[in-house]
Design a protein around this motif. Structure first.
Motif, PDB file in Angstrom:
ATOM      1  N   THR A  80      -6.388  10.023 -23.724  1.00  0.00           N
ATOM      2  CA  THR A  80      -6.346  10.953 -22.669  1.00  0.00           C
ATOM      3  C   THR A  80      -5.077  11.940 -23.216  1.00  0.00           C
ATOM      4  O   THR A  80      -4.544  11.973 -24.158  1.00  0.00           O
ATOM      5  N   GLY A  81      -5.462  13.135 -22.729  1.00  0.00           N
ATOM      6  CA  GLY A  81      -4.683  14.451 -23.305  1.00  0.00           C
ATOM      7  C   GLY A  81      -3.174  14.410 -22.810  1.00  0.00           C
ATOM      8  O   GLY A  81      -2.987  13.559 -21.637  1.00  0.00           O
ATOM      9  N   PRO A  82      -2.358  15.359 -23.177  1.00  0.00           N
ATOM     10  CA  PRO A  82      -0.907  15.225 -22.771  1.00  0.00           C
ATOM     11  C   PRO A  82      -0.698  15.375 -21.323  1.00  0.00           C
ATOM     12  O   PRO A  82       0.074  14.796 -20.761  1.00  0.00           O
ATOM     13  N   ALA A  83      -1.203  16.446 -20.628  1.00  0.00           N
ATOM     14  CA  ALA A  83      -1.202  16.761 -19.236  1.00  0.00           C
ATOM     15  C   ALA A  83      -1.696  15.454 -18.385  1.00  0.00           C
ATOM     16  O   ALA A  83      -0.755  15.114 -17.669  1.00  0.00           O
ATOM     17  N   LEU A  84      -2.639  14.708 -18.766  1.00  0.00           N
ATOM     18  CA  LEU A  84      -3.153  13.720 -17.996  1.00  0.00           C
ATOM     19  C   LEU A  84      -2.437  12.496 -17.972  1.00  0.00           C
ATOM     20  O   LEU A  84      -1.930  11.866 -17.037  1.00  0.00           O
ATOM     21  N   ALA A  85      -1.878  12.194 -19.300  1.00  0.00           N
ATOM     22  CA  ALA A  85      -0.893  11.064 -19.566  1.00  0.00           C
ATOM     23  C   ALA A  85       0.317  11.399 -18.821  1.00  0.00           C
ATOM     24  O   ALA A  85       0.901  10.672 -17.986  1.00  0.00           O
ATOM     25  N   GLY A  86       0.831  12.460 -18.688  1.00  0.00           N
ATOM     26  CA  GLY A  86       1.940  13.018 -17.713  1.00  0.00           C
ATOM     27  C   GLY A  86       1.752  12.769 -16.415  1.00  0.00           C
ATOM     28  O   GLY A  86       2.577  12.395 -15.670  1.00  0.00           O
ATOM     29  N   LEU A  87       0.555  13.090 -15.875  1.00  0.00           N
ATOM     30  CA  LEU A  87       0.237  12.748 -14.506  1.00  0.00           C
ATOM     31  C   LEU A  87       0.004  11.220 -14.273  1.00  0.00           C
ATOM     32  O   LEU A  87       0.360  10.931 -13.198  1.00  0.00           O
ATOM     33  N   GLU A  88      -0.350  10.549 -15.173  1.00  0.00           N
ATOM     34  CA  GLU A  88      -0.389   9.004 -14.909  1.00  0.00           C
ATOM     35  C   GLU A  88       1.128   8.502 -15.059  1.00  0.00           C
ATOM     36  O   GLU A  88       1.018   7.408 -14.184  1.00  0.00           O
ATOM     37  N   PHE A  89       1.822   9.255 -15.498  1.00  0.00           N
ATOM     38  CA  PHE A  89       3.411   8.605 -15.367  1.00  0.00           C
ATOM     39  C   PHE A  89       3.925   9.003 -14.325  1.00  0.00           C
ATOM     40  O   PHE A  89       5.148   8.579 -13.944  1.00  0.00           O
ATOM     41  N   LEU A  90       3.604   9.921 -13.457  1.00  0.00           N
ATOM     42  CA  LEU A  90       4.168  10.639 -12.353  1.00  0.00           C
ATOM     43  C   LEU A  90       4.509   9.624 -11.284  1.00  0.00           C
ATOM     44  O   LEU A  90       5.703   9.702 -10.855  1.00  0.00           O
ATOM     45  N   PRO A  91       3.846   8.653 -10.932  1.00  0.00           N
ATOM     46  CA  PRO A  91       4.135   7.568  -9.949  1.00  0.00           C
ATOM     47  C   PRO A  91       5.227   6.806 -10.437  1.00  0.00           C
ATOM     48  O   PRO A  91       6.319   6.392  -9.606  1.00  0.00           O
ATOM     49  N   PHE A  92       5.369   6.518 -11.553  1.00  0.00           N
ATOM     50  CA  PHE A  92       6.770   5.837 -12.208  1.00  0.00           C
ATOM     51  C   PHE A  92       8.044   6.717 -12.046  1.00  0.00           C
ATOM     52  O   PHE A  92       8.869   5.916 -11.654  1.00  0.00           O
ATOM     53  N   ALA A  93       7.761   7.888 -12.400  1.00  0.00           N
ATOM     54  CA  ALA A  93       8.930   8.576 -12.285  1.00  0.00           C
ATOM     55  C   ALA A  93       9.392   8.679 -11.222  1.00  0.00           C
ATOM     56  O   ALA A  93      10.597   8.737 -10.696  1.00  0.00           O
ATOM     57  N   LEU A  94       8.519   9.032 -10.052  1.00  0.00           N
ATOM     58  CA  LEU A  94       8.785   9.283  -8.536  1.00  0.00           C
ATOM     59  C   LEU A  94       9.573   7.851  -8.100  1.00  0.00           C
ATOM     60  O   LEU A  94      10.427   7.877  -7.293  1.00  0.00           O
ATOM     61  N   GLY A  95       8.899   6.965  -8.530  1.00  0.00           N
ATOM     62  CA  GLY A  95       9.781   5.434  -8.176  1.00  0.00           C
ATOM     63  C   GLY A  95      10.834   5.253  -8.681  1.00  0.00           C
ATOM     64  O   GLY A  95      11.806   4.611  -7.993  1.00  0.00           O
ATOM     65  N   VAL A  96      11.188   5.651 -10.136  1.00  0.00           N
ATOM     66  CA  VAL A  96      12.516   5.600 -10.430  1.00  0.00           C
ATOM     67  C   VAL A  96      13.411   6.531  -9.688  1.00  0.00           C
ATOM     68  O   VAL A  96      14.648   6.072  -9.652  1.00  0.00           O
ATOM     69  N   ILE A  97      13.049   7.727  -9.134  1.00  0.00           N
ATOM     70  CA  ILE A  97      13.935   8.598  -8.536  1.00  0.00           C
ATOM     71  C   ILE A  97      14.145   7.960  -7.121  1.00  0.00           C
ATOM     72  O   ILE A  97      15.385   7.866  -6.705  1.00  0.00           O
ATOM     73  N   ALA A  98      13.189   7.589  -6.773  1.00  0.00           N
ATOM     74  CA  ALA A  98      13.541   7.017  -5.227  1.00  0.00           C
ATOM     75  C   ALA A  98      14.299   5.684  -5.208  1.00  0.00           C
ATOM     76  O   ALA A  98      15.203   5.603  -4.428  1.00  0.00           O
ATOM     77  N   GLY A  99      14.109   4.991  -6.426  1.00  0.00           N
ATOM     78  CA  GLY A  99      14.984   3.527  -6.674  1.00  0.00           C
ATOM     79  C   GLY A  99      16.430   3.882  -6.736  1.00  0.00           C
ATOM     80  O   GLY A  99      17.388   3.310  -6.306  1.00  0.00           O
TER      81      GLY A  99
END
Length: 96
Positions: A4-23
């Motif tokens: 996948t390209g860099p933009a799609l890879a970043g979007l795929e990591f977005l739920p993880f990043a939001l989970g870290v912030i919420a946690g």
């Protein structure tokens, strides 16, 4: 992530990043309301459940690799303790 390209890879990591912030926000709020022992026990149980889930979904070999990395790499990247910070500060002051 492979293929996948860099933009799609970043979007795929977005739920993880939001989970870290919420946690992080949740941990701070719970830290004011609960005893430290309660937080440590619940955090340990949550971590154990996560490792069990990874073991069941990813296989034992991949789980062992993840645990090995977590136990060897992550402790070295943790912030220094207050004693280590004081020693570093004293060493800097002694050089001047």
């Amino acid at each position: 992530m492979l293929g996948t390209g860099p933009a799609l890879a970043g979007l795929e990591f977005l739920p993880f990043a939001l989970g870290v912030i919420a946690g992080s926000v949740l941990a701070i709020k719970l830290g004011y309301r609960l005893a430290p022992r309660t937080l440590l026990v619940s955090g340990g149980l949550l971590t154990a459940a996560g490792f069990a889930w990874f073991g069941l979904t990813l296989g034992a070999a991949l789980l062992a690799t993840a645990v090995l990395i977590a136990l060897t790499v992550l402790p070295r990247t943790s912030p220094p303790s207050r004693a280590e910070q004081a020693d570093d500060r004293d060493a800097l002051l002694a050089r001047d």
